[in-house]
Design an enzyme around this catalytic site. Structure first.
Site, mmCIF file in Angstrom:
data_model
loop_
_atom_site.group_PDB
_atom_site.id
_atom_site.type_symbol
_atom_site.label_atom_id
_atom_site.label_comp_id
_atom_site.label_asym_id
_atom_site.label_seq_id
_atom_site.Cartn_x
_atom_site.Cartn_y
_atom_site.Cartn_z
ATOM 1 N N LYS A 82 50.494 38.837 43.929
ATOM 2 C CA LYS A 82 50.702 38.335 45.295
ATOM 3 C C LYS A 82 52.099 38.710 45.769
ATOM 4 C CE LYS A 82 50.181 34.074 48.044
ATOM 5 N NZ LYS A 82 49.803 32.636 47.996
ATOM 6 N N SER A 157 46.330 31.115 50.997
ATOM 7 C CA SER A 157 47.076 32.297 51.365
ATOM 8 C C SER A 157 46.976 33.426 50.332
ATOM 9 C CB SER A 157 48.551 31.933 51.534
ATOM 10 O OG SER A 157 49.099 31.463 50.304
ATOM 11 N N SER A 181 46.134 27.300 47.851
ATOM 12 C CA SER A 181 46.149 28.735 48.156
ATOM 13 C C SER A 181 45.651 29.647 47.041
ATOM 14 C CB SER A 181 47.555 29.171 48.574
ATOM 15 O OG SER A 181 47.867 28.637 49.833
#
Length: 488
Positions: A82, A157, A181
Site C-alpha cells: 500500500k 482505503s 481499511s
C-alpha cells in the site's frame, strides 16, 4: 494454472525443491500485472528495476543454502505494498498530490521484516488519499476497480491492495486499517484481510492518518497465507513507541481445523437494521456452518455500538488534522508556485495538494480540537471510545470470538456514493468499533450476493490472533469459498 495461484507454502515447496525459479515468479507477476492492470488499476508504481535484481539475489541465496529447510517461508514471494508504507528508493504518495515525487530515504519496519523474510516488493498500490475513504475513489491518481465487476468499487482505503490480490497480480499485499481499511476491501474483493491487535505490528514508517487507530496488516487469498505473512511482520519494534512487547506465537500451530467447544458470540447490533437482508442471510449461513463445526454460538449485545461511528469521525479527523499539519510545502512533496509570502505558500500548497475528502476531515478535526469545543466533542468521543472497549471486554469474559458481517452491503457502483459522504461513512459501521477498541479482526470470504463477494468478520481478544486464525481456517476449509476467482 498460474504459479501465482498457489498458496505461499506451495510456492515455497516448489522453490525449495528447485522446480521453479524466483525470477520466473517475478516475471509471471509482472506479466499478470501488465495483462490486467489496465482494467483493475491497482498499481501506482512498479518496482521494475529492483524486483528482478532482488529475485536474482534470492536465487543466489537459495543456491548457497546448505539446508533447503532453512529457506524463509516468504523467500521469492511477489508482494504488493500500500502506498502509505515507506519504501526506501520507491515513491510513497499516499494517493495524494501533496506527496507527488516523494521518495523516502528509509524503509518502514514491516518492509525491513519482509526483506529479511525474502519477499519481493512488486510495487506500490493505490489507495484513498491518506487512507481516508471506503472506495479508493478518493485517490488523486486513479480509481481502482473491483476485479469481480469492473463497474464496482474495490472498497477502501486499501482497495488497491485487495484488488491486486483478488486479480492474482501478487501473492499477498500489505494494507493499513484505521476504521476497516483492510477488512472492508477484503470483503468487497473476496480475499482474506487481517487487522492485527494495535501494537502487534510496528507502525514505524507507516504514514500516519490517525495514530491511535492505524494498524498495518496482510491481505491474502487464504488464511494459511495470512498466518505466514503475519508471522513475518509481527513483533516488538523499539522504533515505534506504541509497539507491544509481547511474545509472538507460531500462528501456523493454530491452523488445526478444529473449533469444537469454541465459544462464539453473535452481536445483535451487527445483524440488525442497516445490514442488507441478502448479506445478513449469507452471514447467518456462515454462523450456522461454524456451529456445525462444533462452535458454541450465542447472541450477545454491544450496546454502545450505535455511537461508534460518531465517535470515530471525531477522533480520527482530530488526529488527522494534527498529523497532516506537516504537509506545508517545506518538508515534503510539492510546493505551490507564485506565493506572496510564507503563509500564502502554506495556503496554496495545502489547497492545491489535498483532495476534498482530506480537507473535509482536517476541518472537522481542527474544529473538534479548537478552544471551547474540545470538551464537548473530542473528549466526549474519547469517553464513548472507553465505553465501546468495555462492551467488548465484557463479552470476552465469556466468549472467544465475536462474529458478524464485515460490511453492511456488498460493493457498490463507482460514483454511487461520492456525492454523499455520510452514506459513504456507513460502509465502515461494522469495522470501526474494533479499531476504537484496539482489537484484532479478520474478514474472510463466505459467499456471494448477485455475483459480488460477502465477507465474514471474526473479532478476537487483544493479541488473540491465533484464535481468529484457528476459527477462520476451520471455516475456510469447510466451505472453500476462497478458491473462487474473478474472471478478468
Amino acid at each position: 494454472m498460474s504459479i501465482l495461484e498457489n498458496s505461499i507454502s506451495q510456492i515455497h515447496s516448489l522453490l525449495k525443491n528447485k522446480e521453479i525459479k524466483v525470477s520466473e515468479l517475478v516475471q509471471e507477476s509482472f506479466g499478470r500485472i501488465e495483462a490486467t492492470d489496465n482494467k483493475v488499476q491497482a498499481f501506482l508504481a512498479l518496482n521494475q528495476e529492483k524486483a528482478p535484481k532482488r529475485a536474482q539475489q534470492i536465487e543466489q541465496e537459495i543456491t548457497e543454502l546448505e539446508d533447503a529447510e532453512d529457506l524463509p517461508i516468504l523467500a521469492g514471494i511477489p508482494a504488493g505494498i500500500k502506498d502509505n508504507i515507506c519504501t526506501m528508493g520507491m515513491p510513497t504518495t499516499c494517493g495524494s498530490r501533496i506527496l507527488e515525487g516523494y521518495i523516502p530515504p528509509y524503509s518502514a519496519t514491516v518492509m525491513k521484516r519482509l526483506h529479511a523474510a525474502g519477499a519481493v516488493p512488486m510495487g506500490k498500490l493505490n489507495m484513498d488519499e491518506f487512507a481516508m475513504g471506503s472506495s479508493t475513489e478518493n485517490s488523486a491518481y486513479q480509481i481502482t476497480r473491483n476485479p469481480w465487476n469492473l463497474d464496482y468499487v474495490p472498497g477502501g482505503s486499501s482497495g488497491g491492495s485487495a484488488a491486486s490480490v483478488a486479480a492474482g497480480q501478487v501473492v499477498f499485499a500489505l494494507g493499513s486499517d484505521t476504521g476497516g481499511s483492510i477488512r472492508q476491501p477484503a470483503a468487497y474483493c473476496g480475499v482474506v484481510g487481517l487487522k492485527p491487535t494495535y501494537g502487534l505490528v510496528s507502525r514505524f514508517g507507516l504514514v500516519a492518518y490517525a495514530s491511535s487507530l492505524d494498524q498495518i496488516g496482510p491481505l491474502t487469498r487464504n488464511v494459511e497465507d495470512t498466518a505466514d505473512v503475519l508471522q513475518a511482520i509481527a513483533g516488538y519494534d523499539e522504533q515505534d513507541s506504541t509497539s507491544a512487547d509481547v511474545t509472538v506465537p507460531n500462528y501456523r500451530d493454530a491452523l488445526t481445523g478444529d473449533i469444537k467447544g469454541l465459544k462464539i458470540a453473535v452481536a445483535k447490533e451487527y445483524m440488525g437494521e442497516g445490514i442488507d437482508p441478502q448479506v445478513r442471510a449469507v452471514i447467518q449461513k456462515a454462523i450456522d456452518q461454524l456451529a456445525a463445526l462444533g462452535a458454541e454460538i450465542e447472541e450477545v449485545s454491544l450496546p454502545h455500538t450505535e455511537y461508534a461511528l460518531a465517535s470515530y469521525y471525531l477522533i480520527a479527523p482530530a488526529e488527522a488534522s494534527s498529523n497532516l499539519a506537516r504537509y506545508d510545502g517545506v518538508k515534503y512533496g510539492i510546493r505551490a508556485d507564485g506565493a506572496k509570502d510564507l503563509l500564502d505558500m502554506y495556503k496554496k500548497t495545502r489547497s492545491q495538494g489535498f483532495g476534498e475528502e482530506v480537507k473535509r476531515r482536517i476541518m472537522v478535526g481542527t474544529y473538534a480540537l479548537s478552544s471551547g469545543y474540545y470538551d464537548a466533542y473530542y473528549l466526549k468521543a474519547q469517553k464513548v471510545r472507553t465505553l465501546i472497549k468495555q462492551d467488548f471486554d465484557k463479552v470476552f469474559e465469556k466468549y472467544d470470538l465475536i462474529v458478524g458481517p464485515t460490511a453492511p452491503t456488498t460493493a457498490f457502483k463507482i460514483g454511487e456514493k461520492t456525492a454523499d459522504p455520510l452514506t459513504m461513512y456507513l460502509n465502515d459501521i461494522c469495522t470501526i468499533p474494533i479499531n476504537l477498541a484496539g482489537l484484532p479482526a479478520i474478514s474472510i470470504p463466505c459467499g456471494f450476493v448477485d455475483g459480488l463477494p460477502v465477507g465474514l468478520q471474526l473479532i478476537g481478544k487483544a493479541f488473540a490472533e491465533s484464535t481468529i486464525l484457528q476459527a477462520s481456517y476451520a471455516y475456510e476449509q469447510a466451505t472453500q469459498f476462497y478458491k473462487q476467482r474473478p474472471v478478468l
